[in-house]
Design a protein around this motif. Structure first.
Motif, mmCIF file in Angstrom:
data_model
loop_
_atom_site.group_PDB
_atom_site.id
_atom_site.type_symbol
_atom_site.label_atom_id
_atom_site.label_comp_id
_atom_site.label_asym_id
_atom_site.label_seq_id
_atom_site.Cartn_x
_atom_site.Cartn_y
_atom_site.Cartn_z
ATOM 1 N N ARG A 112 3.915 -2.159 -87.552
ATOM 2 C CA ARG A 112 2.463 -1.944 -87.560
ATOM 3 C C ARG A 112 2.004 -1.283 -86.269
ATOM 4 N NH1 ARG A 112 1.289 -8.060 -89.707
ATOM 5 N NH2 ARG A 112 1.364 -7.650 -91.975
ATOM 6 N N SER A 115 3.226 2.417 -86.063
ATOM 7 C CA SER A 115 2.494 3.272 -86.986
ATOM 8 C C SER A 115 1.049 3.461 -86.556
ATOM 9 C CB SER A 115 2.559 2.693 -88.406
ATOM 10 O OG SER A 115 3.886 2.725 -88.893
ATOM 11 N N ASP A 153 3.125 -5.569 -95.915
ATOM 12 C CA ASP A 153 3.660 -4.568 -94.977
ATOM 13 C C ASP A 153 5.153 -4.740 -94.749
ATOM 14 O OD1 ASP A 153 1.122 -3.512 -94.712
ATOM 15 O OD2 ASP A 153 0.677 -4.585 -92.857
ATOM 16 N N ARG A 234 7.487 2.955 -95.096
ATOM 17 C CA ARG A 234 6.797 2.264 -93.998
ATOM 18 C C ARG A 234 7.707 2.169 -92.771
ATOM 19 N NH1 ARG A 234 5.622 -2.072 -96.968
ATOM 20 N NH2 ARG A 234 3.748 -1.173 -97.908
#
Length: 409
Positions: A112, A115, A153, A234
């Motif tokens: 997270r 990104s 996620d 991801r």
């Protein structure tokens, strides 16, 4: 080639305890033992024992890989080889998963953060449904496959693939697992030095192993990697940022992307096609043609077709179909890819197969004291591609979309 590569660390790889690292290294070494010690024994067993038994029972010699398989599966040596090979495959995933499960919450938070700080786009739309040829089974026996998500996620599938591929290939794809992409980039630089793509698309990118070399070789280009698995996309986005090579990633199906007509100058894939299906492959070729601007290139780096191989070699390579959850592995190699490209709109004279020498072999050659690209000592060898390029090169299908007539003039 001496295999001296260890996987290069980066911010998204999990740390390993001493025992975890030892188990993973054992899994890799076991794969190497099977390839170097057990695999070579299959042909003499076939020639001296199995083929003769088949001919005695059927009144004829084995004619193709299917005949050879029917005979070989009854032989105890092949049974030993196949069972140990499957055990090694499951072990490499299991040994890696231990590290991931222990650190997954931390890895998700790191993804997270990477990104959020990235200048590149990450596009994961809601309601996306991966095709069943990917989601219906665990490809490569990788637990959960590319698409499984167990938490918000989630990146576990991406982490598992990143580390697992290194063990699976026994280090032969280089310290960043990027040999296929790097080899294709080297091929382009050597054979098409004036080709400067403005936009590049990597189809079926998984975690971006082969995508990132294009960022390095074409730093001014807009680059996208797409895959049907949200966890791998991801992870790819965070991994690229952790390695200082930001790239745009999106969850998309290569059969039907969300990009406009003619948006890309170069569309590539690396070991994508054999993980699709007989219905999907023509659609992917059609989509490549639609996405390419006039003068653009389609390059698919994958497995060599069966038509130039003897039946026994076909049988050996087709074991992935039967024992490693790769149902399209063999069927893809029987398909006429040049005809598929022609039906998609590429002129037949603009479609060909070639071989991109392995970048790790060229690296070794340069380390030995000469420049392989300039001397031709590696580049001009008669490479024969195969599983993980044991002959020294990757098989590439190349198709060129012609310029419009007024532009060519």
């Amino acid at each position: 080639m001496l295999n001296c590569f260890q996987q290069a660390p980066h911010g998204m790889l999990p740390e390993t305890t001493h025992d975890e690292a030892s188990r993973q290294e054992f899994a890799k070494s076991l794969k190497g033992f099977i390839q170097a010690q057990l695999l070579p024994g299959l042909e003499p067993v076939y020639q001296k024992r199995v083929a003769k038994n088949f001919e005695r029972e059927n009144g004829r010699a084995p004619e193709n890989r299917h005949d050879i398989r029917k005979a070989m599966v009854r032989d105890p040596y092949f049974q030993l080889y196949a069972s140990i090979n499957r055990i090694a495959q499951e072990l490499l995933w299991e040994s890696t998963n231990v590290s991931i499960e222990r650190q997954l919450p931390e890895l998700i938070e790191k993804a997270r953060a990477y990104s959020a700080a990235s200048s590149a786009e990450l596009d994961i739309p809601g309601g996306f449904e991966p095709p069943r040829y990917v989601s219906a089974l665990d490809i490569h026996c990788m637990p959960g496959g590319y698409c499984a998500e167990v938490t918000t996620d989630d990146v576990a599938a991406g982490v598992l693939y990143d580390r697992g591929v290194y063990l699976y290939t026994m280090g032969y794809t280089g310290p960043n697992n990027d040999d296929m992409g790097r080899s294709v980039c080297n091929y382009l630089k050597r054979n098409m030095p004036d080709f400067k793509p403005r936009r590049i698309l990597d189809m079926g990118c998984t975690v971006g192993h082969s995508t990132l070399p294009y960022r390095e070789y074409f730093p001014e280009a807009e680059i996208w990697g797409i895959d049907v698995g949200a966890p791998v996309v991801r992870y790819a986005h965070a991994r690229a940022e952790a390695m200082g090579k930001p790239v745009n990633f999106a969850q998309m199906n290569a059969e039907e992307t969300r990009f406009e007509d003619g948006y890309f100058d170069l569309v590539v894939s690396h070991i994508l096609l054999h993980e699709t299906s007989g219905k999907a492959m023509p659609r992917i070729f059609n989509e490549c043609e639609r996405l390419l601007a006039p003068g653009g290139l389609m390059i698919h780096a994958d497995l060599p077709p069966f038509d130039l191989m003897d039946p026994f070699t076909q049988f050996i390579l087709d074991n992935e179909t039967w024992y490693n959850n790769e149902p399209f592995w063999g069927a893809m190699r029987d398909m006429d890819q040049i005809e598929l490209a022609e039906k998609a709109g590429f002129p037949r004279e603009q479609v060909r197969f070639d071989t991109a020498p392995m970048a790790v072999m060229e690296f070794n050659a340069q380390s030995a004291g000469y420049d392989a690209a300039s001397t031709g000592e590696v580049a001009d060898r008669d490479f024969t591609a195969g599983e993980f390029a044991p002959g020294g090169g990757w098989e590439v299908l190349i198709a060129h979309k012609p310029q419009r007539k007024h532009e060519a003039a």
